[in-house]
Design an enzyme around this catalytic site. Structure first.
Site, short mmCIF file in Angstrom:
data_model
loop_
_atom_site.label_atom_id
_atom_site.label_comp_id
_atom_site.label_asym_id
_atom_site.label_seq_id
_atom_site.Cartn_x
_atom_site.Cartn_y
_atom_site.Cartn_z
N LYS A 9 0.85 -1.18 0.00
CA LYS A 9 0.00 0.00 0.00
C LYS A 9 0.89 1.24 0.00
CE LYS A 9 -4.50 1.13 0.49
NZ LYS A 9 -5.55 0.59 -0.40
N THR A 69 -4.66 -4.83 1.16
CA THR A 69 -3.87 -3.61 1.33
C THR A 69 -4.65 -2.56 2.13
OG1 THR A 69 -4.61 -2.65 -0.78
CG2 THR A 69 -2.63 -4.04 -0.82
N ASP A 70 -5.96 -2.61 2.09
CA ASP A 70 -6.73 -1.70 2.95
C ASP A 70 -6.48 -2.01 4.42
OD1 ASP A 70 -8.92 0.42 3.07
OD2 ASP A 70 -9.81 -1.18 4.29
N PHE A 179 32.56 27.39 -13.75
CA PHE A 179 32.68 26.13 -14.47
C PHE A 179 33.50 26.39 -15.73
CE2 PHE A 179 30.86 22.65 -17.23
CZ PHE A 179 31.52 21.63 -16.55
N ARG A 196 29.24 32.54 -12.11
CA ARG A 196 27.89 32.32 -12.60
C ARG A 196 26.92 32.15 -11.44
NH1 ARG A 196 27.41 25.89 -14.34
NH2 ARG A 196 28.46 25.04 -12.49
N ILE A 244 29.64 21.49 -9.73
CA ILE A 244 28.69 20.87 -8.80
C ILE A 244 29.31 19.63 -8.19
CG2 ILE A 244 26.40 19.84 -8.56
CD1 ILE A 244 25.44 21.63 -10.81
#
Length: 317
Positions: A9, A69-70, A179, A196, A244
């Protein structure tokens, strides 16, 4: 080849009021976060159950051993009231263990959750402003999360995997990033940049040496997602990053330095840097105009362990 066979679920929204407060958080220089009152403890939970006993439901349509699943949804919600801890990792493990204790034909549980954040709101109190203990704002910012795997091994129920997560952190630095120096060939159209703006999306995962720290049961052992977030933006502020890749390495190094209880930290980063429209504005010394970038975006995936930290420190010994 091991067969894939599980069911469960998702989108089980759990809201608990007045859970156990989160205390005993280690103080770090990058963050003011010291804990949470847990007046609202909310999660969106996903659970998947495993067991060879379920094969007949797939092969023969025999539902004799199928837990609806309930019912799983109700099971999670009911145990939210039974949980006596203060962390989402602890709650997920608690529920997973209860599943295996209750249903003997289940052999494994994979459970994950995304924490639903509610922000405190200042209200006038005795001539100043203090956080309201009653009214909160639903947060649409980054989310803390966790995933836990619990297995049955003979007569024991053990936790075999765990991961804590901070998802959807979005940070923009208006200058102080660069960069340049990358491969240039007939496919290259990107100009080099020596200063930048940099807009990044970050997902950060971390894993403990000892899961007892994730449960919040040790002094100064729990690593709060708020502190991981604060380290990320502090390093971004302090460092002039050439890429990065280098930025997330520095963030990871800082996280491992601050939290010796962690075994590993992982990153997935996206480059969402804006496209420059005006590089100069006559009426402004530094102002520029940008728009959203074109749809293709770069991404980086990276993981670090304590061995990386030891290698970094080696030349200084």
């Amino acid at each position: 080849m091991k067969r894939t066979m599980s069911y469960g679920k998702a989108d089980v929204w759990v809201y608990r009021t007045y859970a156990k407060p989160l205390t005993g958080i280690r103080n770090i220089p990058e963050s003011t976060f010291t804990g949470s009152k847990n007046i609202l403890f909310g999660m969106n939970v996903k659970v998947a159950v495993e067991g060879e006993a379920f094969f007949s439901s797939f092969k023969d349509g025999d539902n004799t051993l199928v837990v609806a699943t309930d019912s799983m949804k109700n099971f999670i919600l009911k145990h939210a009231g039974d949980y006596q801890g203060a962390t989402q990792e602890g709650f997920l493990e608690f529920v997973a263990q209860r599943f295996l204790e209750t249903y003997s034909h289940m052999t494994g549980i994979n459970i994950s959750g995304e924490q639903i954040s509610f922000e405190e709101l200042p209200v006038p109190t005795n001539g100043s402003f203090e956080p309201s203990p009653l009214v909160f704002r639903y947060s649409l910012n980054e989310q803390a999360g966790a995933s836990i795997e619990v297995k049955r091994e003979n007569d024991d129920i053990i936790t075999t995997q765990h991961l804590s997560t901070l998802k959807g952190l979005k940070l923009i630095k208006v200058k102080g990033s660069s960069f340049y120096g990358y491969v240039k060939d007939e496919y290259t159209t990107l100009p080099e940049s020596f200063d930048r703006p940099l807009f990044i999306f970050l997902n950060i995962d971390w894993r403990y040496d000892d899961l007892e720290d994730a449960r919040g049961n040790t002094s100064h052992g729990y690593v709060a997602a708020e502190q991981v977030r604060d380290i990320a933006y502090t390093v971004f502020h302090e460092e002039n990053s050439p890429s990065i890749q280098n930025l997330i390495y520095r963030i990871g190094t800082r996280i491992l330095e601050r939290f010796p209880q962690l075994a590993e930290v992982r990153f997935e980063s996206n480059n969402r840097t804006w496209e420059t429209i005006l590089d100069e504005i006559p009426a402004s010394q530094e102002g520029k105009v940008f728009t959203e970038p074109r749809p293709p975006y770069g991404f980086q995936c990276f993981s670090m362990t304590r061995a990386d930290l030891e290698a970094k420190e080696e030349p200084n010994k």
